[in-house]
Scaffold this motif. Sequence first.
Motif, PDB file in Angstrom:
ATOM      1  N   VAL A   1       1.615   1.341   8.466  1.00 39.65           N
ATOM      2  CA  VAL A   1       0.677   1.819   9.489  1.00 39.65           C
ATOM      3  C   VAL A   1       1.050   3.208  10.004  1.00 39.65           C
ATOM      4  O   VAL A   1       0.361   3.748  10.862  1.00 39.65           O
ATOM      5  N   GLY A   2       2.131   3.806   9.479  1.00 40.36           N
ATOM      6  CA  GLY A   2       2.448   5.185   9.841  1.00 40.36           C
ATOM      7  C   GLY A   2       3.485   5.331  10.943  1.00 40.36           C
ATOM      8  O   GLY A   2       3.741   6.422  11.417  1.00 40.36           O
ATOM      9  N   LEU A   3       4.092   4.201  11.381  1.00 41.50           N
ATOM     10  CA  LEU A   3       5.053   4.291  12.480  1.00 41.50           C
ATOM     11  C   LEU A   3       6.502   4.254  11.998  1.00 41.50           C
ATOM     12  O   LEU A   3       7.418   4.372  12.781  1.00 41.50           O
ATOM     13  N   GLY A   4       6.714   4.065  10.688  1.00 39.09           N
ATOM     14  CA  GLY A   4       8.076   3.971  10.184  1.00 39.09           C
ATOM     15  C   GLY A   4       8.546   5.283   9.598  1.00 39.09           C
ATOM     16  O   GLY A   4       8.415   6.337  10.218  1.00 39.09           O
ATOM     17  N   ALA A   5       9.101   5.215   8.368  1.00 41.66           N
ATOM     18  CA  ALA A   5       9.603   6.417   7.700  1.00 41.66           C
ATOM     19  C   ALA A   5       8.495   7.467   7.629  1.00 41.66           C
ATOM     20  O   ALA A   5       7.347   7.154   7.348  1.00 41.66           O
ATOM     21  N   GLN A   6       8.867   8.710   7.901  1.00 37.82           N
ATOM     22  CA  GLN A   6       7.859   9.777   7.907  1.00 37.82           C
ATOM     23  C   GLN A   6       7.938  10.573   6.596  1.00 37.82           C
ATOM     24  O   GLN A   6       9.018  10.750   6.042  1.00 37.82           O
ATOM     25  N   PRO A   7       6.794  11.075   6.087  1.00 33.83           N
ATOM     26  CA  PRO A   7       6.810  11.870   4.869  1.00 33.83           C
ATOM     27  C   PRO A   7       7.723  13.083   5.064  1.00 33.83           C
ATOM     28  O   PRO A   7       7.838  13.548   6.200  1.00 33.83           O
ATOM     29  N   PRO A   8       8.370  13.607   4.019  1.00 33.82           N
ATOM     30  CA  PRO A   8       8.182  13.231   2.609  1.00 33.82           C
ATOM     31  C   PRO A   8       9.030  12.056   2.145  1.00 33.82           C
ATOM     32  O   PRO A   8       9.029  11.780   0.959  1.00 33.82           O
ATOM     33  N   LEU A   9       9.786  11.393   3.050  1.00 38.74           N
ATOM     34  CA  LEU A   9      10.584  10.234   2.629  1.00 38.74           C
ATOM     35  C   LEU A   9       9.678   9.174   2.010  1.00 38.74           C
ATOM     36  O   LEU A   9       8.701   8.779   2.628  1.00 38.74           O
ATOM     37  N   PRO A  10       9.975   8.706   0.802  1.00 37.12           N
ATOM     38  CA  PRO A  10       9.088   7.754   0.153  1.00 37.12           C
ATOM     39  C   PRO A  10       9.415   6.302   0.494  1.00 37.12           C
ATOM     40  O   PRO A  10      10.080   5.638  -0.267  1.00 37.12           O
ATOM     41  N   SER A  11       8.942   5.811   1.637  1.00 35.22           N
ATOM     42  CA  SER A  11       9.141   4.397   1.950  1.00 35.22           C
ATOM     43  C   SER A  11       8.125   3.574   1.152  1.00 35.22           C
ATOM     44  O   SER A  11       7.007   4.013   0.913  1.00 35.22           O
ATOM     45  N   LEU A  12       8.534   2.370   0.738  1.00 40.11           N
ATOM     46  CA  LEU A  12       7.645   1.543  -0.085  1.00 40.11           C
ATOM     47  C   LEU A  12       6.350   1.207   0.654  1.00 40.11           C
ATOM     48  O   LEU A  12       5.265   1.250   0.075  1.00 40.11           O
ATOM     49  N   GLY A  13       6.470   0.874   1.935  1.00 38.90           N
ATOM     50  CA  GLY A  13       5.283   0.525   2.718  1.00 38.90           C
ATOM     51  C   GLY A  13       4.315   1.688   2.778  1.00 38.90           C
ATOM     52  O   GLY A  13       3.097   1.534   2.643  1.00 38.90           O
ATOM     53  N   GLN A  14       4.879   2.877   2.938  1.00 40.87           N
ATOM     54  CA  GLN A  14       4.029   4.060   3.013  1.00 40.87           C
ATOM     55  C   GLN A  14       3.370   4.335   1.660  1.00 40.87           C
ATOM     56  O   GLN A  14       2.221   4.775   1.607  1.00 40.87           O
ATOM     57  N   MET A  15       4.081   4.061   0.567  1.00 41.62           N
ATOM     58  CA  MET A  15       3.491   4.253  -0.762  1.00 41.62           C
ATOM     59  C   MET A  15       2.307   3.312  -0.972  1.00 41.62           C
ATOM     60  O   MET A  15       1.286   3.699  -1.541  1.00 41.62           O
ATOM     61  N   VAL A  16       2.442   2.067  -0.499  1.00 34.20           N
ATOM     62  CA  VAL A  16       1.315   1.128  -0.609  1.00 34.20           C
ATOM     63  C   VAL A  16       0.126   1.698   0.153  1.00 34.20           C
ATOM     64  O   VAL A  16      -1.012   1.687  -0.322  1.00 34.20           O
ATOM     65  N   SER A  17       0.430   2.239   1.345  1.00 33.24           N
ATOM     66  CA  SER A  17      -0.638   2.788   2.173  1.00 33.24           C
ATOM     67  C   SER A  17      -1.291   4.020   1.525  1.00 33.24           C
ATOM     68  O   SER A  17      -2.516   4.147   1.505  1.00 33.24           O
ATOM     69  N   ASP A  18      -0.467   4.918   0.959  1.00 32.03           N
ATOM     70  CA  ASP A  18      -1.028   6.089   0.271  1.00 32.03           C
ATOM     71  C   ASP A  18      -1.925   5.663  -0.885  1.00 32.03           C
ATOM     72  O   ASP A  18      -2.987   6.226  -1.119  1.00 32.03           O
TER      73      ASP A  18
ATOM     74  N   ILE B   1       2.702  -0.979  -7.600  1.00 32.28           N
ATOM     75  CA  ILE B   1       4.133  -0.915  -7.930  1.00 32.28           C
ATOM     76  C   ILE B   1       5.017  -1.076  -6.690  1.00 32.28           C
ATOM     77  O   ILE B   1       5.875  -1.965  -6.665  1.00 32.28           O
ATOM     78  N   PRO B   2       4.791  -0.282  -5.635  1.00 32.07           N
ATOM     79  CA  PRO B   2       5.637  -0.523  -4.449  1.00 32.07           C
ATOM     80  C   PRO B   2       5.430  -1.930  -3.885  1.00 32.07           C
ATOM     81  O   PRO B   2       6.388  -2.539  -3.409  1.00 32.07           O
ATOM     82  N   GLY B   3       4.199  -2.447  -3.974  1.00 33.43           N
ATOM     83  CA  GLY B   3       3.938  -3.799  -3.477  1.00 33.43           C
ATOM     84  C   GLY B   3       4.778  -4.831  -4.214  1.00 33.43           C
ATOM     85  O   GLY B   3       5.399  -5.703  -3.601  1.00 33.43           O
ATOM     86  N   ILE B   4       4.796  -4.723  -5.551  1.00 28.48           N
ATOM     87  CA  ILE B   4       5.578  -5.684  -6.343  1.00 28.48           C
ATOM     88  C   ILE B   4       7.057  -5.588  -5.980  1.00 28.48           C
ATOM     89  O   ILE B   4       7.747  -6.605  -5.855  1.00 28.48           O
ATOM     90  N   ILE B   5       7.544  -4.355  -5.774  1.00 31.67           N
ATOM     91  CA  ILE B   5       8.970  -4.206  -5.459  1.00 31.67           C
ATOM     92  C   ILE B   5       9.313  -4.862  -4.119  1.00 31.67           C
ATOM     93  O   ILE B   5      10.309  -5.584  -4.005  1.00 31.67           O
TER      94      ILE B   5
END
Lengths: 304, 283
Positions: B215-232, B246-250
Amino acid sequence: MTAILKRVALTLVLLFASSFAVFAAIRLSGGDVTAARLPASATAADRELFLQQVGLDQPIVRQYFTYLGNMFRGDLGNSLTNNASISALAVDKMRNSLILGAAALVLVFAIGIPLGLVAALRRNSWVDTGITSFSVAGMAIPNFWLALILIYIFAIQFQVLPAAGQGGWRYLVLPSVVLAAEGVALTVRMTRSAVLDTLGNDFVRTLRAAGLSNRRIYLKHVLRNSLLPIVSLAGLRVGQIVGYALVVEVIFGWPGVGQTLVNAVLRRDYPVVQFFALVLVVVVTLGNLAASIGYTLVNPRLRK
Amino acid sequence: MSGFRRARKNKQLMAGAAVGAFVVLLGIFGPMIFGDYAAQDLFNGHKPVGTPGHFFGTDALGRDLAARATYGIRISLLVAIAVTALAVVFGTAIGMIAGYVKGTLDGFISFLIDFIWGFPLILVAVLAAASIGSGLLPVILAVAFVNTVAIARVVRGEVLAISEKDFVVAARAGGYSTLRIISRHIAPNVIPVALVLSSYYVAVAIIAEAALSFVGLGAQPPLPSLGQMVSDGRNYMRINVWESTIPGIIIFLMVLSVSLIGDGLRDLLDPRLRTAVERTSAK
């Protein structure tokens, strides 16, 4: 009875303390309100005057009671981003969240209990293995990703359900299923182990010896004995659903309390954050109260 | 049978350990193999899985998904380890003190525990983000805070039960100091419980970090957090469904592995724990 009264009294204290904690956490945050509300050209004196006007120069405890007083008069303040009245916003959002949460809660028990019962009665068969693996997977899958998978299948590939938004019952299907998923998995596990425990009791053997049909024993006696503790803890599921609603409402564009809260945090709209966070805390605290009362009622040992 | 042999016969534990080892190895070696997670290549966006040079394809900005996903594993593991270390240490200590000392101090701690328990984890994290700002730190603090309480709650109950046992009463009658009774007689019986519980809370931490980054409240870009990748990736599901899959499966594999390990450990160490854990809602 006294145990329940004590619990209600404790809940009142908890509500008071938690509403103050939410209030203080947001007031003490680093954000400068004057920077958000006043133009950059405002002088120090202007800022002082503004703080006086909105009451922010008062000690925090005093501010808190003023806030409570205003709240009971129906005045919740205004949004910092568009100056909309929060009270006007609140009823709608709360109703939407209530619809979604209630639908999810019904699904949790309507799906979880029959599956758990079947798994226990067909213990160690492929049906049991299937249901148990399904529930392990259900607990491991992140709900926001489950949401995307379901959107992909039902809204993009087959186009039978809407991906997001709000309207008729069709809009409710995907969000409520996602919101219920982990609760279903948990209820399956709990029902399965509770039914297995009950089946081991002597009274089941007695009923069988008395010549009752299996069907009657399972549905009437075993299920009732196993379910009381599970259903009485429904209040705990409420807390879980409230937590997830924050994420699920955002994904499905469901205009409820959770979505409003997350958006307000992202925009640093503190009056909105404050009220909607308070709403969620109150709901969860009441859910916990319901769970502990329910548990006391069905468990005579705790009743004293 | 020795503990080790019993562990090897426990299917859940072994399956969980295998999946977990696979993901951890990916997290350690992936970023070395797949290169820079932030390098953009705008002409080669949305490439599918199996593209030469990009094992898992690329995202909207042409960044290598394999590099991003494996780096994301590191972030998830970092958060999970930090959160769990804090929660186990403080949770066990607070729970033991409350359960053993009893009296007013216990009353006070129990009230605090009940109080914090009333807040859903995600809500606490959202409030933390509201007051300290978005990022990994508020996520770690909020999740550690709630998990500490969860562990303290169970540990306190266990200590209350154990301190009634004869061997503790005997130790007390023998005049041993409180510190010695706690460290020699109570802690060894309580710590396994805390460890089994902590494997569940590792799962909680991984999911919470992913959800908040989503939802955008965790790791901030450009850090590639898995949750953020799912969101992107969710905005491009029609073009390239792998960007969110892919991030979802991981995330799924990580949580699955930790839950299997938790279930296995529980059966191995203490079957009584089952109900205690199930009543504690995960996440």
